[in-house]
Design a protein around this motif. Structure first.
Motif, PDB file in Angstrom:
ATOM      1  N   LEU A 282       0.829  -1.205   0.000  1.00 60.41           N
ATOM      2  CA  LEU A 282       0.000   0.000   0.000  1.00 60.41           C
ATOM      3  C   LEU A 282       0.864   1.255   0.000  1.00 60.41           C
ATOM      4  O   LEU A 282       0.639   2.199  -0.763  1.00 60.41           O
ATOM      5  N   ARG A 283       1.868   1.263   0.856  1.00 63.76           N
ATOM      6  CA  ARG A 283       2.760   2.421   0.923  1.00 63.76           C
ATOM      7  C   ARG A 283       3.554   2.606  -0.378  1.00 63.76           C
ATOM      8  O   ARG A 283       3.773   3.735  -0.843  1.00 63.76           O
ATOM      9  N   HIS A 284       3.961   1.503  -1.004  1.00 64.86           N
ATOM     10  CA  HIS A 284       4.711   1.577  -2.262  1.00 64.86           C
ATOM     11  C   HIS A 284       3.854   2.200  -3.374  1.00 64.86           C
ATOM     12  O   HIS A 284       4.342   3.042  -4.145  1.00 64.86           O
ATOM     13  N   SER A 285       2.603   1.816  -3.458  1.00 64.63           N
ATOM     14  CA  SER A 285       1.727   2.358  -4.499  1.00 64.63           C
ATOM     15  C   SER A 285       1.487   3.849  -4.296  1.00 64.63           C
ATOM     16  O   SER A 285       1.477   4.622  -5.266  1.00 64.63           O
ATOM     17  N   ILE A 286       1.298   4.263  -3.050  1.00 66.66           N
ATOM     18  CA  ILE A 286       1.071   5.682  -2.780  1.00 66.66           C
ATOM     19  C   ILE A 286       2.317   6.494  -3.094  1.00 66.66           C
ATOM     20  O   ILE A 286       2.248   7.610  -3.631  1.00 66.66           O
ATOM     21  N   LYS A 287       3.480   5.937  -2.818  1.00 69.01           N
ATOM     22  CA  LYS A 287       4.732   6.650  -3.050  1.00 69.01           C
ATOM     23  C   LYS A 287       4.967   6.930  -4.531  1.00 69.01           C
ATOM     24  O   LYS A 287       5.448   8.013  -4.898  1.00 69.01           O
ATOM     25  N   HIS A 288       4.648   5.992  -5.395  1.00 70.97           N
ATOM     26  CA  HIS A 288       4.995   6.111  -6.804  1.00 70.97           C
ATOM     27  C   HIS A 288       3.861   6.640  -7.672  1.00 70.97           C
ATOM     28  O   HIS A 288       4.134   7.175  -8.754  1.00 70.97           O
ATOM     29  N   TYR A 289       2.605   6.504  -7.254  1.00 73.35           N
ATOM     30  CA  TYR A 289       1.494   6.859  -8.136  1.00 73.35           C
ATOM     31  C   TYR A 289       0.564   7.909  -7.553  1.00 73.35           C
ATOM     32  O   TYR A 289      -0.508   8.152  -8.122  1.00 73.35           O
ATOM     33  N   LYS A 290       0.954   8.509  -6.440  1.00 71.64           N
ATOM     34  CA  LYS A 290       0.181   9.595  -5.852  1.00 71.64           C
ATOM     35  C   LYS A 290       1.090  10.814  -5.683  1.00 71.64           C
ATOM     36  O   LYS A 290       2.311  10.687  -5.628  1.00 71.64           O
ATOM     37  N   ILE A 296       7.332  15.408   7.421  1.00 77.02           N
ATOM     38  CA  ILE A 296       6.789  14.193   8.040  1.00 77.02           C
ATOM     39  C   ILE A 296       5.283  14.319   8.246  1.00 77.02           C
ATOM     40  O   ILE A 296       4.513  13.402   7.938  1.00 77.02           O
ATOM     41  N   PHE A 297       4.833  15.467   8.736  1.00 82.12           N
ATOM     42  CA  PHE A 297       3.417  15.647   9.006  1.00 82.12           C
ATOM     43  C   PHE A 297       2.604  15.633   7.709  1.00 82.12           C
ATOM     44  O   PHE A 297       1.566  14.975   7.611  1.00 82.12           O
ATOM     45  N   ASN A 298       3.100  16.350   6.694  1.00 78.78           N
ATOM     46  CA  ASN A 298       2.380  16.388   5.421  1.00 78.78           C
ATOM     47  C   ASN A 298       2.354  15.018   4.757  1.00 78.78           C
ATOM     48  O   ASN A 298       1.364  14.644   4.110  1.00 78.78           O
ATOM     49  N   ARG A 299       3.414  14.262   4.908  1.00 79.71           N
ATOM     50  CA  ARG A 299       3.431  12.916   4.331  1.00 79.71           C
ATOM     51  C   ARG A 299       2.414  12.010   5.018  1.00 79.71           C
ATOM     52  O   ARG A 299       1.737  11.207   4.364  1.00 79.71           O
ATOM     53  N   ALA A 300       2.331  12.131   6.339  1.00 78.92           N
ATOM     54  CA  ALA A 300       1.353  11.317   7.070  1.00 78.92           C
ATOM     55  C   ALA A 300      -0.071  11.680   6.668  1.00 78.92           C
ATOM     56  O   ALA A 300      -0.911  10.799   6.427  1.00 78.92           O
ATOM     57  N   VAL A 301      -0.343  12.974   6.565  1.00 83.36           N
ATOM     58  CA  VAL A 301      -1.678  13.401   6.157  1.00 83.36           C
ATOM     59  C   VAL A 301      -1.966  12.970   4.722  1.00 83.36           C
ATOM     60  O   VAL A 301      -3.067  12.490   4.394  1.00 83.36           O
ATOM     61  N   GLY A 302      -0.977  13.123   3.841  1.00 87.13           N
ATOM     62  CA  GLY A 302      -1.165  12.692   2.458  1.00 87.13           C
ATOM     63  C   GLY A 302      -1.363  11.201   2.323  1.00 87.13           C
ATOM     64  O   GLY A 302      -2.141  10.741   1.482  1.00 87.13           O
ATOM     65  N   PHE A 303      -0.669  10.421   3.170  1.00 89.69           N
ATOM     66  CA  PHE A 303      -0.840   8.969   3.138  1.00 89.69           C
ATOM     67  C   PHE A 303      -2.255   8.576   3.536  1.00 89.69           C
ATOM     68  O   PHE A 303      -2.876   7.706   2.908  1.00 89.69           O
ATOM     69  N   ILE A 304      -2.777   9.221   4.572  1.00 88.94           N
ATOM     70  CA  ILE A 304      -4.133   8.899   5.032  1.00 88.94           C
ATOM     71  C   ILE A 304      -5.170   9.294   3.983  1.00 88.94           C
ATOM     72  O   ILE A 304      -6.126   8.559   3.726  1.00 88.94           O
ATOM     73  N   ARG A 305      -4.971  10.447   3.355  1.00 88.28           N
ATOM     74  CA  ARG A 305      -5.932  10.894   2.358  1.00 88.28           C
ATOM     75  C   ARG A 305      -5.867  10.055   1.079  1.00 88.28           C
ATOM     76  O   ARG A 305      -6.878   9.904   0.388  1.00 88.28           O
ATOM     77  N   ALA A 306      -4.697   9.528   0.778  1.00 89.92           N
ATOM     78  CA  ALA A 306      -4.548   8.767  -0.474  1.00 89.92           C
ATOM     79  C   ALA A 306      -5.173   7.385  -0.390  1.00 89.92           C
ATOM     80  O   ALA A 306      -5.567   6.818  -1.410  1.00 89.92           O
ATOM     81  N   VAL A 307      -5.286   6.824   0.833  1.00 89.46           N
ATOM     82  CA  VAL A 307      -5.830   5.477   0.974  1.00 89.46           C
ATOM     83  C   VAL A 307      -7.349   5.536   0.833  1.00 89.46           C
ATOM     84  O   VAL A 307      -8.007   6.308   1.539  1.00 89.46           O
ATOM     85  N   PRO A 308      -7.930   4.753  -0.058  1.00 84.71           N
ATOM     86  CA  PRO A 308      -9.405   4.770  -0.175  1.00 84.71           C
ATOM     87  C   PRO A 308     -10.070   4.170   1.048  1.00 84.71           C
ATOM     88  O   PRO A 308      -9.461   3.397   1.803  1.00 84.71           O
ATOM     89  N   LEU A 309     -11.331   4.521   1.250  1.00 85.37           N
ATOM     90  CA  LEU A 309     -12.069   4.067   2.428  1.00 85.37           C
ATOM     91  C   LEU A 309     -12.174   2.550   2.472  1.00 85.37           C
ATOM     92  O   LEU A 309     -12.133   1.946   3.554  1.00 85.37           O
ATOM     93  N   ARG A 310     -12.304   1.930   1.327  1.00 85.59           N
ATOM     94  CA  ARG A 310     -12.416   0.463   1.287  1.00 85.59           C
ATOM     95  C   ARG A 310     -11.196  -0.194   1.929  1.00 85.59           C
ATOM     96  O   ARG A 310     -11.320  -1.115   2.743  1.00 85.59           O
ATOM     97  N   LEU A 311     -10.001   0.276   1.598  1.00 89.01           N
ATOM     98  CA  LEU A 311      -8.784  -0.319   2.154  1.00 89.01           C
ATOM     99  C   LEU A 311      -8.600   0.070   3.618  1.00 89.01           C
ATOM    100  O   LEU A 311      -8.022  -0.707   4.391  1.00 89.01           O
ATOM    101  N   VAL A 312      -9.080   1.244   3.981  1.00 91.22           N
ATOM    102  CA  VAL A 312      -9.004   1.646   5.389  1.00 91.22           C
ATOM    103  C   VAL A 312      -9.809   0.689   6.264  1.00 91.22           C
ATOM    104  O   VAL A 312      -9.454   0.433   7.423  1.00 91.22           O
ATOM    105  N   LEU A 313     -10.867   0.113   5.721  1.00 93.48           N
ATOM    106  CA  LEU A 313     -11.712  -0.792   6.501  1.00 93.48           C
ATOM    107  C   LEU A 313     -11.212  -2.233   6.464  1.00 93.48           C
ATOM    108  O   LEU A 313     -11.171  -2.905   7.505  1.00 93.48           O
ATOM    109  N   ILE A 314     -10.837  -2.728   5.298  1.00 95.50           N
ATOM    110  CA  ILE A 314     -10.543  -4.160   5.194  1.00 95.50           C
ATOM    111  C   ILE A 314      -9.166  -4.521   5.754  1.00 95.50           C
ATOM    112  O   ILE A 314      -8.974  -5.648   6.224  1.00 95.50           O
TER     113      ILE A 314
END
Length: 572
Positions: A282-290, A296-314
């Motif tokens: 998941l982190r690899h995909s966000i790093k290269h395609y988002k 550090i703070f902006n990266r954490a916020v960007g990581f949370i926003r980039a993950v879709p809700l479906r993956l946040v749940l499953i």
């Protein structure tokens, strides 16, 4: 007691109930001969069963035997492994969960048909099976869960545990494995879909041999290595320990030590490593395609926003399922292997995460469009944006019908295009409009009227015919510039301009040409006279006029002759 073969515990043995004499015993009000029972090695156990390690019979009413024969067989006896008990809470809860898993299986098949359809040509970089794997694993989870849940009915009804508890536990472990694989394929394919959208505008933005592609190649192998390690630690083994719960003593001696053994602990650890691989992917995909963020703070916020809700749940739900498998490998009280375990914990923690993940995936499948259709929509949007930047306005659908472009076949359109070719311009050039023709004629007229209106071409031609040029050796030079007698106005204008330039700006080029012509006449017969453009158009004797070759760029003949009959695309 129903303990077969090598399983025996002396603490479960009981003496035969007393009867009328020393050779008589009573089970459920029926008298039996103890000599015959001892002869056939029958033993009475604390769970009120009579067994000789090959046969097991119930001895309490209304299932007690009615008669014992001298050959050791009973008449009207009931086996210990019959469904004599009513369905309990575990069975009813399993039926309820199986209904939801069955409905999920039907919905998963429909979602698979939707997302598995192809509307674009296959690409070697993105195989169609890649997007279908998550739905294949979802079908696998539903099938295994249905088998495990339905067998819970017999777990409650069997007086002594045997095959149903084994089948139920076996397929539950396969359900855990399939759920983790389903989560992995969902995350992996989400990254693959991001990559496909990222490289579709520019396929060469990433190379195939960089570190990114190497990570994406080895990460699935790493994940499935740990997943199959879990499979080989759990599945290939003897599962009879799950049925050794026929008495408290037997459970403590055989079932609990095996269920909390090292193999189940190691299997849960393997699933946890596989779950960490999911997070890394998941982190690899966000790093290269988002879009990337700084800090550090902006990266954490960007990581949370980039993950879709479906993956946040499953992803947390799959971790919860792994945690339960690890938990029951240490604590027997809440284990799913225990036939009389805590039902809310078993189903809420053991089957709940898998069911929630399944329906989250189904909701995503119905809400999201087919990927090929979505890619076509994005291409249309990019094309429309480019057209707006270039100022190109795409005509509406009714435009062709108003103009009549929809009438006629492709052959008719090709024939009309061929018939339109002609005019004074050469074939393949743009047709000259009226303004350009007037500008060209004015330029030619101004060139002829320079130097007081004297026509330089007439002077040049008269001088060349009256007094041919003589080179330095005294030989007559052959004129190299002949008058143009054709009907092409463009070529006539070019000749006039060339003649005027040679008069205004004299050079030695004409002298050198004359010397070269004189030299050729001295060493051999004179060359044939040069042909004019009109003579080039004269056909040879015996050849049709249409078969003559010409280097002229004039299209006058193409206007005068009949239009060409097009037979195929090869004639154009």
């Amino acid at each position: 007691m129903g303990i077969k073969f090598d399983v025996f515990d002396a603490r479960d043995l009981l003496a035969f109930p007393g009867g009328d004499n020393d050779t008589d015993t009573v089970f459920g009000g029926v008298h039996f001969n103890t000599t015959t029972l001892h002869h056939w090695n029958y033993t009475y156990y604390s769970n009120r069963t009579l067994s000789n390690d090959s046969e097991c019979w119930l001895t309490f009413p209304p299932y007690e035997p009615q008669l014992l024969l001298t050959n050791g067989s009973f008449v009207n006896a009931t086996s210990c492994y019959n469904s004599v008990n009513p369905i309990g809470s575990r069975g009813y809860t399993g039926i309820g969960f199986s209904v939801f898993f069955g409905l999920g299986l039907v919905l998963t098949v429909t979602v698979l048909a939707k997302h598995g359809a192809l509307y674009l040509p296959k690409e070697r970089r993105f195989y169609p099976i890649g997007r279908r794997w998550q739905w294949y694993w979802a079908c696998f989870v539903c099938a295994c869960a249905l088998v495990s849940l339905f067998t819970n009915v017999d777990v409650d009804r069997y007086y002594l545990q045997e095959l149903p508890i084994i089948v139920s536990i076996f397929f539950w472990f396969l359900t855990c494995l399939g759920t983790v694989a389903l989560t992995w394929e969902a995350v992996r394919h989400w990254g693959s879909w991001l990559e496909r959208q990222y490289v579709d505008p520019n396929p060469f933005i990433y190379s195939n041999g960089d570190r990114r592609s190497q990570v994406e190649f080895w990460t699935p192998l790493w994940f499935y290595f740990w997943l199959w390690m879990n499979f080989f630690l759990v599945v290939p083994r003897s599962w009879n320990f799950a049925s050794y719960q026929r008495s408290p003593e037997q459970t403590a001696q055989y079932a609990i030590p095996t269920a909390t053994g090292a193999r189940f602990k190691a299997a849960a650890f393997c699933l946890f490593v596989a779950w960490l691989t999911i997070v890394f992917s998941l982190r690899h995909s966000i790093k290269h395609y988002k879009p990337r963020n700084r800090g550090i703070f902006n990266r954490a916020v960007g990581f949370i926003r980039a993950v879709p809700l479906r993956l946040v749940l499953i992803i947390p739900l799959s971790l919860a399922l792994i945690a339960y498998q690890a938990f029951i490998s240490f604590v027997w009280e809440f284990s799913i292997i225990r036939f009389d375990g805590v039902v809310p914990v078993i189903f809420a923690w053991g089957f709940g995460p898998s069911l929630l993940i399944l329906y989250i995936q189904i909701a995503y499948g119905y809400a999201s469009p087919n990927e090929d259709k979505e890619l076509l929509r994005q291409r249309r949007e990019r094309g429309g944006m480019i057209n707006r930047e270039l100022g190109f306005i795409k005509k509406p659908a009714w435009w062709r019908r108003v103009r009549g472009d929809h009438l006629g076949t492709l052959r008719d359109k090709i024939g009309s295009n061929v018939n339109e070719v002609g005019g004074e311009r050469g074939v393949g050039r743009r047709v000259e409009d009226e303004m350009e023709r007037h500008a060209r004629e004015d330029a030619a007229r101004n060139a002829l009227e320079d130097d007081g209106g004297i026509e330089l071409s007439c002077i040049h031609h008269a001088d060349a015919s009256a007094n041919p040029r003589v080179d330095r050796a005294g030989a007559k030079a052959v004129p190299t510039s002949l008058p143009y007698a054709g009907r092409n106005e463009r070529r006539h204008t070019e000749r006039v301009v060339q003649t005027a330039a040679s008069v205004l700006f004299p050079s030695d080029i004409e002298t050198q040409r004359a010397q070269r012509a004189a030299f050729l006449m001295e060493i051999g017969p004179p060359p044939p006279p040069p042909y004019t453009d009109e003579q080039r158009h004269e056909p040879d004797v015996g050849r049709p006029a249409t078969a003559q070759r010409t280097n002229s760029t004039s299209t006058t003949r193409s206007v005068n002759v009949e239009p060409q009959q097009v037979r195929s695309m090869l004639d154009i």
